[in-house]
Design a protein around this motif. Sequence first.
Motif, PDB file in Angstrom:
ATOM      1  N   GLU A  94     -56.860-119.912 -14.411  1.00 40.32           N
ATOM      2  CA  GLU A  94     -57.183-118.517 -14.725  1.00 40.32           C
ATOM      3  C   GLU A  94     -56.919-117.558 -13.563  1.00 40.32           C
ATOM      4  N   TRP A  95     -56.584-118.108 -12.389  1.00 38.30           N
ATOM      5  CA  TRP A  95     -56.287-117.234 -11.252  1.00 38.30           C
ATOM      6  C   TRP A  95     -54.842-116.768 -11.326  1.00 38.30           C
ATOM      7  N   LYS A  96     -54.590-115.524 -10.910  1.00 37.82           N
ATOM      8  CA  LYS A  96     -53.218-115.006 -10.929  1.00 37.82           C
ATOM      9  C   LYS A  96     -52.325-115.778  -9.968  1.00 37.82           C
ATOM     10  N   SER A  97     -52.869-116.135  -8.815  1.00 41.69           N
ATOM     11  CA  SER A  97     -52.097-116.917  -7.842  1.00 41.69           C
ATOM     12  C   SER A  97     -53.074-117.763  -7.039  1.00 41.69           C
TER      13      SER A  97
END
Length: 299
Positions: A130-133
């Motif tokens: 769920e983290w963008k990067s």
Amino acid sequence: VAHATLADDEIYRVLSANQEVSVIAVVGTRIVADAAARHKTAPTATAALGRTMLGALLLGCFKGDDETVQVNFKGDGPLGLVTAISDNTGLCKGMVTNPLADPPLRSDGKLNVGAAVGLGVLTVSRAHPEWKSPYTGMVPIVTGEIAEDLAVYLQESEQTNSAIAVGVSINKELEVRSAGGYMVQVLPFASDETISALERIIPSLPSTTDMIADGCSAQEMAERVLGELGSLPELATRYTPRYGPCDPEDLRVRMMRALASMGKKEVEDIITEQGKVEMTCEFCQVTTVFSEQELLAAK
């Protein structure tokens, strides 16, 4: 000579009785032996890869659901890149560029992991679907002995005061005798008395590999680290380390995807020259063979 029965591989997390210290202890003899067998590593490479995997387990276990941690030691020593990836439940895999790296022993007769790794950069990446990067921290490699470098990383990149020990012991038959480690983290509100107790206890402990070779379990190792501080075993959490993920069907899907990304002509050339393709996973060293029919489908 009677040999102690080795405890099963396990990762164990517990708080001190005063809840001011967290300890994660790992017995990883079998998972490190599994990695060594897969990669056919020389003794020093086994120790470096095993320590890095144990470090990844200590950093990665008991984090948020589906979070993974990747530890990369990119030094200028003969090992090249040493990588380990762990999830939050004890699933871990690793690889080393040069599995045959085996520099001469240190003057004290121990494996020279520091020389094998060399100087360079330690990178730790934490990722979540769920983290963008990923969150990535980088620090210079200080010793190449793995544990000290991970402690420096935690201090500088995650502002966490930790004591880390990881070890891999090789017997005269060049097999993994014992492997494991622990990570001690002092919580922000810890008293001076607690810190003083740890400073007294930890230096007096035997090596992790000797404790495990003597039959110590992960729980017993954690209890020895805490000493008179005591622990709260009723609040402890446990996982079993496993090598992976290297599910054969999952590997086939990933490798087929890689084949499909190649140009049509490249695939046709391979069919003409070989009639099949063999692909080996660099982490688990499992070789998958794709037939001409499967290659045609990949086009």
